[in-house]
Design a protein around this motif. Structure first.
Motif: not given
Length: 492
Positions: A369-396
């Motif tokens: 749900t967040f981006q990197t600090w300096r470049s505002w990109e989707m990773g990489p991070y020092t831990f694993n992440t999973r993307s937020v699906s645009p499909d509402p049936c695949k979101r909690p």
């Protein structure tokens, strides 16, 4: 025969035959001469050696008191905080410190760049301030940084030289760092404070760690230095600040000095620099199995709770934290095989309901749900992440903490209320529609005992209490320690 007697009389083992009075005199003389020769001839470092910026009587008294009380468990009185701040930022950021600072309990100071205006009334709820020493004599050549890094790097030295008694740990942080002090004590108590330790955490954004090093304890998330290491550090700090004049931050400079001493970083996963942008929800909802120690940069991310300001969001989290410090943000999973539901609980913060069976590996992985600090990109991070699906049936379905209650003894009941963005579309699948009827989760749990953190880490288990076939408006859960041979996913 006479020669034989002389030989016997000079046998060193025959010293045990000498009368006790003569023995005592002999021992005193030998000990005195040996001690004098040791301090005159030996170049071995010892506590009587005085550095030019350290007051000798203070250090000696401090170490004596620490040794006498060494059997005591580490508590908050053994920590001296050094908080880096400025007159310009203080009025805005002091509200974060006021959330965790306890007058007459916590010890330490906020270190400012100059004396506040006489018109300012210093709040009694805040730590006392001190003005940092002039640093104009030091070199600083980082073109994109600020010379304030020198002043802040020297806070550990200036704190040490105050000569406070019975200090085991020096903890550094920023004026917008929120410490969860009960958990901080729990973490530090695991370590032998008579050894040289440097404890903290990295940045969450790989780009930051690549630039500033993976071996740095990032100062905004806070770091701890044991007394013996601080005693070594203050002797070399000023010199190595000049040697590392090209380093950007104060924490980098401190790390450079500790590299010369030879002490590595001991990482603890509960120190959070929060080097991210956007919503911290995914990061906090998938907290590692470790006590929550600190949060930082809360003015640079979206509020933790929807509809609240950043400071009010932290206040809400702190209120539930006070009910059960060790359990705060601890993550557990529940499954309901009758309804094919997966439930993820981050205690004191949020619940996620998936109308399907999701593996534990996915549930423990942070939603991005967040981006990197300096470049505002989707990773990489020092831990694993999973993307937020645009499909509402695949979101909690998401539920946020509504309130917390003590229900007698050491039990708590936390209540979570459904939240959905106004423009968010609901999934129209049958299983999902059934789950939409659930508006609340009530989670019961016993107090998370502090000594559990001294054991091998294990995520706690949970169970759905009302796991019947019918869908109800409120679902009851219980979080508890796992039984022997219990898996977080029941057989399917």
């Amino acid at each position: 025969m006479s020669s034989t007697r002389k030989t016997i009389n000079h046998d060193p083992f025959n010293f045990i035959l000498v009368p006790p009075t003569i023995k005592a005199i002999y021992f005193c003389c030998v000990a005195s001469v040996s001690l004098i020769l040791y301090f005159v001839l030996s170049n071995h470092p010892h506590y009587f050696t005085q550095h030019h910026n350290v007051v000798l009587p203070t250090i000696f008294n401090h170490r004596t008191i620490t040794t006498v009380n060494d059997s005591d468990k580490t508590n908050i009185s053994h920590i001296l905080f050094g908080i880096g701040g400025s007159v310009k930022s203080w009025n805005k950021r002091r509200h974060y410190i006021d959330l965790w600072w306890k007058p007459n309990v916590t010890r330490g100071f906020i270190w400012l760049d100059q004396k506040p205006s006489p018109n300012i009334t210093w709040p009694e709820t805040s730590p006392e301030y001190k003005v940092s020493a002039d640093t104009s004599r030091f070199k600083y050549s980082c073109w994109y940084g600020s010379r304030s890094a020198i002043r802040i790097a020297r806070i550990v030295k200036e704190s040490f030289e105050l000569g406070f008694e019975n200090v085991r740990w020096f903890v550094m942080g920023d004026d917008d760092t929120v410490f969860f002090t009960d958990n901080l004590v729990t973490v530090l108590a695991k370590y032998d404070h008579n050894q040289m330790y440097y404890i903290g955490g990295n940045s969450e954004s790989v780009e930051q760690d690549v630039i500033h090093s993976y071996t740095v304890a990032y100062g905004g998330g806070g770091f701890a230095i044991s007394y013996p290491l601080a005693a070594e550090l203050v002797r070399v700090l000023d010199g190595c600040i000049d040697r590392y004049d090209a380093f950007y931050g104060s924490d980098q400079k401190v790390r450079g000095c500790l590299s010369e001493i030879g002490v590595p970083l001991t990482k603890e996963l509960g120190f959070h620099q929060v080097d991210i942008r956007g919503s911290p929800y995914g990061l906090l909802a998938a907290h590692p199995v470790a006590p929550l120690v600190s949060l930082h940069h809360l003015d640079y991310v979206e509020p933790m709770f929807p509809g609240l300001t950043p400071i009010d969001s932290v206040k809400k989290l702190v209120r539930v934290y006070k009910m059960d410090p060790g359990r705060t943000l601890q993550h557990s999973f529940c499954y309901d095989l009758r309804r094919n539901w997966s439930v993820s609980v981050s205690w004191g913060y949020t619940v996620q309901l998936y109308p399907s069976l999701v593996t534990a590996k996915n549930l423990e992985t942070a939603l991005e749900t967040f981006q990197t600090w300096r470049s505002w990109e989707m990773g990489p991070y020092t831990f694993n992440t999973r993307s937020v699906s645009p499909d509402p049936c695949k979101r909690p379905l998401v539920y946020f903490l509504d309130r917390v209650e003590s229900v007698g003894g050491d039990e708590t009941l936390t209540m979570y209320k459904r939240y959905a963005e106004k423009e968010e579309k609901d999934c129209l699948q049958r299983d999902y529609i059934a789950a939409l009827k659930v508006q609340f989760f009530n989670v019961s749990a016993s107090e998370f005992k502090r000594n559990l953190w001294n054991k091998a880490p294990r995520r706690q288990c949970c169970e759905i209490i009302d796991g019947g076939e019918g869908v109800q408006n409120v679902v009851l859960l219980k979080v508890r320690g796992c039984n022997r041979f219990e898996s977080v996913i029941p057989p399917i």
